[in-house]
Design a protein around this motif. Structure first.
Motif, PDB file in Angstrom:
ATOM      1  N   ILE A  43       0.872  -1.212   0.021  1.00 36.14           N
ATOM      2  CA  ILE A  43       0.027  -0.138   0.130  1.00 36.14           C
ATOM      3  C   ILE A  43       0.795   1.485   0.011  1.00 36.14           C
ATOM      4  O   ILE A  43       0.497   2.159  -0.729  1.00 36.14           O
ATOM      5  N   LYS A  44       2.025   1.194   0.716  1.00 33.45           N
ATOM      6  CA  LYS A  44       2.895   2.412   0.769  1.00 33.45           C
ATOM      7  C   LYS A  44       3.579   2.783  -0.399  1.00 33.45           C
ATOM      8  O   LYS A  44       3.698   3.689  -0.928  1.00 33.45           O
ATOM      9  N   VAL A  45       4.170   1.702  -1.080  1.00 24.47           N
ATOM     10  CA  VAL A  45       4.986   1.772  -2.140  1.00 24.47           C
ATOM     11  C   VAL A  45       3.922   2.101  -3.464  1.00 24.47           C
ATOM     12  O   VAL A  45       4.438   2.672  -4.287  1.00 24.47           O
ATOM     13  N   LYS A  46       3.093   1.276  -3.548  1.00 25.55           N
ATOM     14  CA  LYS A  46       2.280   1.434  -4.816  1.00 25.55           C
ATOM     15  C   LYS A  46       1.070   2.451  -4.731  1.00 25.55           C
ATOM     16  O   LYS A  46       0.446   2.707  -6.008  1.00 25.55           O
ATOM     17  N   GLY A  47       0.581   2.867  -3.628  1.00 30.25           N
ATOM     18  CA  GLY A  47      -0.389   3.911  -3.299  1.00 30.25           C
ATOM     19  C   GLY A  47      -1.651   3.221  -3.999  1.00 30.25           C
ATOM     20  O   GLY A  47      -2.255   2.372  -3.670  1.00 30.25           O
ATOM     21  N   GLN A  48      -1.986   4.279  -4.871  1.00 26.68           N
ATOM     22  CA  GLN A  48      -3.566   3.812  -5.665  1.00 26.68           C
ATOM     23  C   GLN A  48      -3.358   2.625  -6.340  1.00 26.68           C
ATOM     24  O   GLN A  48      -4.443   1.973  -6.681  1.00 26.68           O
ATOM     25  N   GLN A  49      -2.261   2.202  -6.929  1.00 31.00           N
ATOM     26  CA  GLN A  49      -1.974   1.067  -7.807  1.00 31.00           C
ATOM     27  C   GLN A  49      -2.144  -0.178  -6.773  1.00 31.00           C
ATOM     28  O   GLN A  49      -1.913  -1.280  -7.454  1.00 31.00           O
ATOM     29  N   SER A  50      -2.142  -0.195  -5.585  1.00 32.98           N
ATOM     30  CA  SER A  50      -1.917  -1.300  -4.586  1.00 32.98           C
ATOM     31  C   SER A  50      -3.026  -2.352  -4.870  1.00 32.98           C
ATOM     32  O   SER A  50      -4.251  -1.776  -5.389  1.00 32.98           O
ATOM     33  N   ARG A  51      -3.044  -3.473  -4.767  1.00 36.43           N
ATOM     34  CA  ARG A  51      -4.294  -4.453  -4.806  1.00 36.43           C
ATOM     35  C   ARG A  51      -5.279  -4.436  -3.488  1.00 36.43           C
ATOM     36  O   ARG A  51      -6.020  -5.009  -3.444  1.00 36.43           O
ATOM     37  N   PHE A  52      -4.783  -3.824  -2.489  1.00 33.11           N
ATOM     38  CA  PHE A  52      -5.295  -4.107  -1.175  1.00 33.11           C
ATOM     39  C   PHE A  52      -5.594  -2.287  -0.696  1.00 33.11           C
ATOM     40  O   PHE A  52      -4.813  -1.702  -1.160  1.00 33.11           O
TER      41      PHE A  52
END
Length: 64
Positions: A43-52
């Motif tokens: 969540i921290k690294v991918k932000g809005q692109q996160s799967r969660f």
């Protein structure tokens, strides 16, 4: 597991379901903590692109 549940789960619930269904095997002593760390990191690294997405303290759902 989250997709099957259709509702937010905490990491302990996810680990229990994954082990029950044979989706994951581990010899670790704290698999729920490991899973929590990995989800938070994504969540921290991918932000809005996160799967969660975090829905409440300790609970996660699939991002839609």
């Amino acid at each position: 597991v989250l997709e099957e549940a259709g509702t937010p789960l905490n990491c302990k619930q996810m680990v229990e379901r994954m082990l029950e269904k044979g989706y994951w095997k581990t010899n670790g002593k704290t698999p729920a903590a490991t899973l929590y760390s990995a989800i938070i990191r994504e969540i921290k690294v991918k932000g809005q692109q996160s799967r969660f997405r975090k829905t409440a303290r300790g609970n996660f759902e699939l991002a839609k």
